[in-house]
Design a protein around this motif. Sequence first.
Motif, PDB file in Angstrom:
ATOM      1  N   LEU A   1      22.671 -23.717 -33.751  1.00  0.00           N
ATOM      2  CA  LEU A   1      21.776 -24.077 -32.658  1.00  0.00           C
ATOM      3  C   LEU A   1      20.305 -23.978 -33.028  1.00  0.00           C
ATOM      4  O   LEU A   1      19.504 -24.816 -32.630  1.00  0.00           O
ATOM      5  N   ASP A   2      19.939 -22.923 -33.788  1.00  0.00           N
ATOM      6  CA  ASP A   2      18.518 -22.676 -34.024  1.00  0.00           C
ATOM      7  C   ASP A   2      18.333 -21.661 -35.148  1.00  0.00           C
ATOM      8  O   ASP A   2      19.177 -20.795 -35.351  1.00  0.00           O
ATOM      9  N   GLY A   3      17.185 -21.773 -35.837  1.00  0.00           N
ATOM     10  CA  GLY A   3      16.781 -20.780 -36.823  1.00  0.00           C
ATOM     11  C   GLY A   3      17.553 -20.910 -38.124  1.00  0.00           C
ATOM     12  O   GLY A   3      18.267 -21.863 -38.333  1.00  0.00           O
ATOM     13  N   PRO A   4      17.375 -19.899 -38.951  1.00  0.00           N
ATOM     14  CA  PRO A   4      16.599 -18.683 -38.757  1.00  0.00           C
ATOM     15  C   PRO A   4      15.105 -18.973 -38.607  1.00  0.00           C
ATOM     16  O   PRO A   4      14.567 -19.861 -39.260  1.00  0.00           O
ATOM     17  N   ARG A   5      14.497 -18.193 -37.719  1.00  0.00           N
ATOM     18  CA  ARG A   5      13.081 -18.363 -37.438  1.00  0.00           C
ATOM     19  C   ARG A   5      12.546 -17.102 -36.768  1.00  0.00           C
ATOM     20  O   ARG A   5      13.307 -16.268 -36.299  1.00  0.00           O
ATOM     21  N   VAL A   6      11.232 -17.004 -36.719  1.00  0.00           N
ATOM     22  CA  VAL A   6      10.586 -15.950 -35.944  1.00  0.00           C
ATOM     23  C   VAL A   6      10.337 -16.519 -34.557  1.00  0.00           C
ATOM     24  O   VAL A   6       9.698 -17.556 -34.403  1.00  0.00           O
ATOM     25  N   THR A   7      10.847 -15.851 -33.537  1.00  0.00           N
ATOM     26  CA  THR A   7      10.698 -16.322 -32.166  1.00  0.00           C
ATOM     27  C   THR A   7       9.307 -15.987 -31.640  1.00  0.00           C
ATOM     28  O   THR A   7       8.570 -15.217 -32.258  1.00  0.00           O
ATOM     29  N   GLY A   8       8.965 -16.525 -30.492  1.00  0.00           N
ATOM     30  CA  GLY A   8       7.663 -16.265 -29.886  1.00  0.00           C
ATOM     31  C   GLY A   8       7.426 -14.802 -29.576  1.00  0.00           C
ATOM     32  O   GLY A   8       6.287 -14.341 -29.544  1.00  0.00           O
ATOM     33  N   ASP A   9       8.513 -14.037 -29.351  1.00  0.00           N
ATOM     34  CA  ASP A   9       8.347 -12.609 -29.082  1.00  0.00           C
ATOM     35  C   ASP A   9       8.568 -11.746 -30.324  1.00  0.00           C
ATOM     36  O   ASP A   9       8.735 -10.538 -30.242  1.00  0.00           O
ATOM     37  N   GLY A  10       8.565 -12.392 -31.514  1.00  0.00           N
ATOM     38  CA  GLY A  10       8.537 -11.656 -32.768  1.00  0.00           C
ATOM     39  C   GLY A  10       9.871 -11.314 -33.402  1.00  0.00           C
ATOM     40  O   GLY A  10       9.909 -10.624 -34.420  1.00  0.00           O
ATOM     41  N   TYR A  11      10.976 -11.783 -32.848  1.00  0.00           N
ATOM     42  CA  TYR A  11      12.281 -11.513 -33.457  1.00  0.00           C
ATOM     43  C   TYR A  11      12.566 -12.542 -34.546  1.00  0.00           C
ATOM     44  O   TYR A  11      12.231 -13.712 -34.408  1.00  0.00           O
ATOM     45  N   TYR A  12      13.195 -12.116 -35.619  1.00  0.00           N
ATOM     46  CA  TYR A  12      13.697 -13.038 -36.622  1.00  0.00           C
ATOM     47  C   TYR A  12      15.174 -13.232 -36.306  1.00  0.00           C
ATOM     48  O   TYR A  12      15.949 -12.268 -36.304  1.00  0.00           O
ATOM     49  N   GLU A  13      15.553 -14.472 -36.012  1.00  0.00           N
ATOM     50  CA  GLU A  13      16.924 -14.702 -35.586  1.00  0.00           C
ATOM     51  C   GLU A  13      17.373 -16.130 -35.837  1.00  0.00           C
ATOM     52  O   GLU A  13      16.569 -17.031 -36.067  1.00  0.00           O
ATOM     53  N   SER A  14      18.681 -16.291 -35.771  1.00  0.00           N
ATOM     54  CA  SER A  14      19.296 -17.615 -35.726  1.00  0.00           C
ATOM     55  C   SER A  14      20.305 -17.583 -34.586  1.00  0.00           C
ATOM     56  O   SER A  14      20.652 -16.516 -34.074  1.00  0.00           O
ATOM     57  N   ALA A  15      20.785 -18.758 -34.196  1.00  0.00           N
ATOM     58  CA  ALA A  15      21.767 -18.841 -33.123  1.00  0.00           C
ATOM     59  C   ALA A  15      22.826 -19.868 -33.492  1.00  0.00           C
ATOM     60  O   ALA A  15      22.511 -20.952 -33.994  1.00  0.00           O
ATOM     61  N   ILE A  16      24.089 -19.508 -33.244  1.00  0.00           N
ATOM     62  CA  ILE A  16      25.221 -20.394 -33.504  1.00  0.00           C
ATOM     63  C   ILE A  16      26.155 -20.333 -32.299  1.00  0.00           C
ATOM     64  O   ILE A  16      26.018 -19.470 -31.440  1.00  0.00           O
ATOM     65  N   LEU A  17      27.108 -21.254 -32.266  1.00  0.00           N
ATOM     66  CA  LEU A  17      28.208 -21.178 -31.303  1.00  0.00           C
ATOM     67  C   LEU A  17      29.443 -20.692 -32.041  1.00  0.00           C
ATOM     68  O   LEU A  17      29.773 -21.216 -33.119  1.00  0.00           O
ATOM     69  N   ASP A  18      30.132 -19.704 -31.473  1.00  0.00           N
ATOM     70  CA  ASP A  18      31.398 -19.291 -32.069  1.00  0.00           C
ATOM     71  C   ASP A  18      32.463 -20.335 -31.742  1.00  0.00           C
ATOM     72  O   ASP A  18      32.179 -21.354 -31.097  1.00  0.00           O
ATOM     73  N   ALA A  19      33.690 -20.107 -32.146  1.00  0.00           N
ATOM     74  CA  ALA A  19      34.760 -21.084 -31.939  1.00  0.00           C
ATOM     75  C   ALA A  19      35.060 -21.327 -30.460  1.00  0.00           C
ATOM     76  O   ALA A  19      35.599 -22.363 -30.097  1.00  0.00           O
ATOM     77  N   GLU A  20      34.659 -20.389 -29.583  1.00  0.00           N
ATOM     78  CA  GLU A  20      34.883 -20.513 -28.155  1.00  0.00           C
ATOM     79  C   GLU A  20      33.709 -21.188 -27.435  1.00  0.00           C
ATOM     80  O   GLU A  20      33.750 -21.403 -26.236  1.00  0.00           O
ATOM     81  N   GLY A  21      32.623 -21.462 -28.162  1.00  0.00           N
ATOM     82  CA  GLY A  21      31.439 -22.039 -27.550  1.00  0.00           C
ATOM     83  C   GLY A  21      30.457 -21.006 -27.027  1.00  0.00           C
ATOM     84  O   GLY A  21      29.493 -21.356 -26.351  1.00  0.00           O
ATOM     85  N   ASN A  22      30.686 -19.718 -27.334  1.00  0.00           N
ATOM     86  CA  ASN A  22      29.756 -18.669 -26.933  1.00  0.00           C
ATOM     87  C   ASN A  22      28.560 -18.643 -27.873  1.00  0.00           C
ATOM     88  O   ASN A  22      28.715 -18.776 -29.095  1.00  0.00           O
ATOM     89  N   VAL A  23      27.363 -18.454 -27.320  1.00  0.00           N
ATOM     90  CA  VAL A  23      26.153 -18.378 -28.123  1.00  0.00           C
ATOM     91  C   VAL A  23      26.068 -16.988 -28.754  1.00  0.00           C
ATOM     92  O   VAL A  23      26.134 -15.973 -28.063  1.00  0.00           O
ATOM     93  N   ILE A  24      25.927 -16.973 -30.074  1.00  0.00           N
ATOM     94  CA  ILE A  24      25.779 -15.727 -30.831  1.00  0.00           C
ATOM     95  C   ILE A  24      24.427 -15.775 -31.524  1.00  0.00           C
ATOM     96  O   ILE A  24      24.168 -16.687 -32.313  1.00  0.00           O
ATOM     97  N   GLU A  25      23.548 -14.819 -31.197  1.00  0.00           N
ATOM     98  CA  GLU A  25      22.272 -14.683 -31.900  1.00  0.00           C
ATOM     99  C   GLU A  25      22.453 -13.656 -33.001  1.00  0.00           C
ATOM    100  O   GLU A  25      23.029 -12.587 -32.795  1.00  0.00           O
ATOM    101  N   ILE A  26      21.935 -13.990 -34.171  1.00  0.00           N
ATOM    102  CA  ILE A  26      21.985 -13.087 -35.316  1.00  0.00           C
ATOM    103  C   ILE A  26      20.547 -12.678 -35.593  1.00  0.00           C
ATOM    104  O   ILE A  26      19.696 -13.532 -35.841  1.00  0.00           O
ATOM    105  N   THR A  27      20.269 -11.388 -35.519  1.00  0.00           N
ATOM    106  CA  THR A  27      18.898 -10.914 -35.643  1.00  0.00           C
ATOM    107  C   THR A  27      18.820  -9.705 -36.565  1.00  0.00           C
ATOM    108  O   THR A  27      19.838  -9.128 -36.939  1.00  0.00           O
ATOM    109  N   ILE A  28      17.583  -9.351 -36.896  1.00  0.00           N
ATOM    110  CA  ILE A  28      17.362  -8.163 -37.730  1.00  0.00           C
ATOM    111  C   ILE A  28      17.720  -6.953 -36.910  1.00  0.00           C
ATOM    112  O   ILE A  28      18.324  -6.032 -37.289  1.00  0.00           O
TER     113      ILE A  28
END
Length: 128
Positions: A101-128
């Motif tokens: 879905l997005d990233g890896p990137r630094v978000t506007g509030d300073g988090y380094y993260e990426s986002a994917i959908l798992d096999a069920e369609g749930n959004v999973i953010e991966i962050t430091i």
Amino acid sequence: MAHLNHIGVYVRDIEEAKHFFEKYFDAKSGEKYHNPRKSFSSYLLSFDDGATLEIMTKPDLNILTDRTNNYGYAHISISVGSKRKVDEITKRLNDDGYIHLDGPRVTGDGYYESAILDAEGNVIEITI
């Protein structure tokens, strides 16, 4: 003193969901719980920091088609400890065919993260 005990998420394929969290995020699974009277099953998955996720299933679930833009549950954010690990896990998930879905990137509030959908369609953010 109150504290968050766990988060529960309904899934269609409980074994696949368990495998996903074990493979990519080193979750440890407890024994499967099954209530035959309610046709309900669940696993409690624990993470190294003490956080717990309950994945649950039953046959009569309603399915949301777009989990990225609904009221209620929005995402699960999992901290993996370093920018390198965020990049590494994101690449593994991309290589294994999960929707990115997005990233890896630094978000506007300073988090380094990426986002994917798992096999069920749930959004999973991966962050430091």
